[in-house]
Design an enzyme around this catalytic site. Structure first.
Site, PDB file in Angstrom:
ATOM      1  N   ASN A   5       0.869  -1.185   0.000  1.00  0.00           N
ATOM      2  CA  ASN A   5       0.000   0.000   0.000  1.00  0.00           C
ATOM      3  C   ASN A   5       0.899   1.225   0.000  1.00  0.00           C
ATOM      4  OD1 ASN A   5      -1.841   2.007   0.428  1.00  0.00           O
ATOM      5  ND2 ASN A   5      -2.332   1.424   2.539  1.00  0.00           N
ATOM      6  N   TRP A   6       1.026   1.841  -1.169  1.00  0.00           N
ATOM      7  CA  TRP A   6       1.955   2.970  -1.284  1.00  0.00           C
ATOM      8  C   TRP A   6       1.384   4.270  -0.717  1.00  0.00           C
ATOM      9  CZ3 TRP A   6       3.963   2.254  -7.030  1.00  0.00           C
ATOM     10  CH2 TRP A   6       4.877   1.189  -7.059  1.00  0.00           C
ATOM     11  N   LYS A   7       0.113   4.283  -0.419  1.00  0.00           N
ATOM     12  CA  LYS A   7      -0.512   5.508   0.098  1.00  0.00           C
ATOM     13  C   LYS A   7      -0.203   6.666  -0.867  1.00  0.00           C
ATOM     14  CE  LYS A   7      -0.207   3.436   4.620  1.00  0.00           C
ATOM     15  NZ  LYS A   7      -0.137   3.573   6.047  1.00  0.00           N
ATOM     16  N   HIS A  61      -9.638   1.449   4.630  1.00  0.00           N
ATOM     17  CA  HIS A  61      -8.381   1.647   5.357  1.00  0.00           C
ATOM     18  C   HIS A  61      -8.607   2.652   6.495  1.00  0.00           C
ATOM     19  CE1 HIS A  61      -4.291   2.841   6.276  1.00  0.00           C
ATOM     20  NE2 HIS A  61      -3.913   1.703   5.713  1.00  0.00           N
ATOM     21  N   GLU A  68      -6.934   5.028   7.550  1.00  0.00           N
ATOM     22  CA  GLU A  68      -6.666   6.439   7.200  1.00  0.00           C
ATOM     23  C   GLU A  68      -7.854   7.052   6.462  1.00  0.00           C
ATOM     24  OE1 GLU A  68      -2.895   5.791   5.289  1.00  0.00           O
ATOM     25  OE2 GLU A  68      -2.007   5.318   7.227  1.00  0.00           O
ATOM     26  N   GLU A 113      -5.920  -4.608  10.626  1.00  0.00           N
ATOM     27  CA  GLU A 113      -4.979  -3.497  10.729  1.00  0.00           C
ATOM     28  C   GLU A 113      -5.248  -2.714  12.006  1.00  0.00           C
ATOM     29  OE1 GLU A 113      -2.916  -2.626   6.879  1.00  0.00           O
ATOM     30  OE2 GLU A 113      -4.391  -1.082   7.225  1.00  0.00           O
ATOM     31  N   GLY A 166       1.831   2.794  10.778  1.00  0.00           N
ATOM     32  CA  GLY A 166       2.737   3.932  10.621  1.00  0.00           C
ATOM     33  C   GLY A 166       3.377   4.383  11.923  1.00  0.00           C
ATOM     34  N   SER A 169       2.953  -1.597  10.519  1.00  0.00           N
ATOM     35  CA  SER A 169       4.379  -1.581  10.841  1.00  0.00           C
ATOM     36  C   SER A 169       5.101  -2.899  10.576  1.00  0.00           C
ATOM     37  CB  SER A 169       4.598  -1.128  12.292  1.00  0.00           C
ATOM     38  OG  SER A 169       4.145   0.206  12.453  1.00  0.00           O
ATOM     39  N   GLY A 202       2.701  -0.950   4.405  1.00  0.00           N
ATOM     40  CA  GLY A 202       2.765   0.455   4.039  1.00  0.00           C
ATOM     41  C   GLY A 202       4.201   0.889   3.769  1.00  0.00           C
TER      42      GLY A 202
HETATM   43  P1  PGA Z   1       2.562   0.715   7.723  1.00  0.00           P
HETATM   44  O1  PGA Z   1       1.122   0.852   7.028  1.00  0.00           O
HETATM   45  O2  PGA Z   1       3.138  -0.607   7.242  1.00  0.00           O
HETATM   46  O3  PGA Z   1       3.346   1.895   7.235  1.00  0.00           O
HETATM   47  O4  PGA Z   1       2.336   0.719   9.192  1.00  0.00           O
HETATM   48  C1  PGA Z   1       0.295  -0.266   6.895  1.00  0.00           C
HETATM   49  C2  PGA Z   1      -0.997   0.126   6.247  1.00  0.00           C
HETATM   50  O5  PGA Z   1      -1.466   1.249   6.483  1.00  0.00           O
HETATM   51  O6  PGA Z   1      -1.585  -0.644   5.488  1.00  0.00           O
END
Ligand code: PGA
Length: 260
Positions: A12-14, A99, A101, A171, A177, A217, A238
């Site tokens: 997931n590159w966001k 997600h 976010e 998640e 993050g 993470s 991520g």
């Molecule tokens: P992260 O993000 O690996 O940077 O914690 C995971 C995600 O949001 O899918």
């Protein structure tokens, strides 16, 4: 890991990587992955403008491309939104839905998640449906309550066949993050609980076949014990997915875990 469910790694590159950077990633990834990754399903979710470059670069390489979000309608006056048929038309076969976010910053609710799951299925995209508790909910001992509610709402009124066309991602919001990865025991406990929810609502076959990814993470160094858990079928990654070398290593770790 369970042989019924081939491993899966989703990047997931966001909001990272331009089209040119996406193309460079795939070139570098290609050099680092052996021809066979032991059936590990690889999915990369770039930002919308980088989708065509990613689809082009992944062609013939056994890597699926995902959208990071979709609207529940197939078209209409929704400025700034992208629909399931548009993603499918661009060459996506997966889409991330719900997600944290999106829930936290963009008003995603359990209701919109459900509508988006339906829209994804209607567009023949595999929704990667994200659920997970916040730190406050964890500290209040509400993990199972939250997970059960989010799971029920996301798949409300759907069939076992529908669930079979989805992927679930656990998640924990406190782990995304933050560098605070869930312990293998915490992850396995949540995954086992989610699989039990699937069993109670959709039956044993659907539950046994459901791919449940862990996200939050994951990075090189903590992936092995997580992927070794019987109900952890792979990862939604991520920040560690932005570097092709690191992501390739995570894919290989998932493939290796599947063999045991
Ligand atoms: P992260 O993000 O690996 O940077 O914690 C995971 C995600 O949001 O899918």
């Amino acid at each position: 890991m369970n042989p019924l469910r081939p491993p899966m790694m989703v990047a997931n590159w966001k909001m990272h990587k331009t089209a040119a950077q996406a193309a460079a990633f795939f070139q570098a990834l290609e050099q680092r992955l052996p021809a066979s990754t032991n059936g590990c399903r690889i999915v990369v979710a770039p930002a919308f403008p980088s989708l065509p470059a990613a689809v082009e670069a992944a062609r013939g390489r056994n890597i699926a491309i995902a959208g990071q979000n979709l609207h529940w309608e197939s078209e209409g006056a929704f400025t700034g939104e992208v629909s399931g048929p548009m993603l499918a038309g661009a060459g996506c076969t997966y889409v991330i839905v719900g997600h944290s976010e999106r829930r936290q910053y963009f008003g995603e609710t359990d209701e919109t998640v459900q509508r988006k799951v339906r829209a994804a299925l209607a567009a023949r995209l595999v929704p990667v449906v994200c659920v997970g508790e916040t730190k406050v909910q964890r500290e209040a001992n509400e993990i199972e309550l939250v997970l059960r509610y989010q799971f029920e709402r996301a798949f409300w009124g759907m069939s076992a066949e529908d669930l079979g066309a989805c992927v679930l991602a656990y998640e924990p919001v406190w782990a995304i993050g933050t560098g605070n990865v869930a312990t293998p025991e915490i992850a396995e406990g949540a995954h086992r609980f989610l699989r039990r929810c699937a069993l109670e609502i959709f039956g044993p076959d659907a539950a046994a076949a459901l791919t449940i990814l862990y996200g939050g993470s994951i990075k090189l160094g903590n992936e092995v014990p997580l992927l070794a858990q019987p109900d952890v079928d792979g990862g939604l990654v991520g920040s560690a997915s932005l570097d092709p070398e690191v992501f390739a290593s995570l894919v290989l770790a998932a493939a290796k875990a599947a063999k045991h």
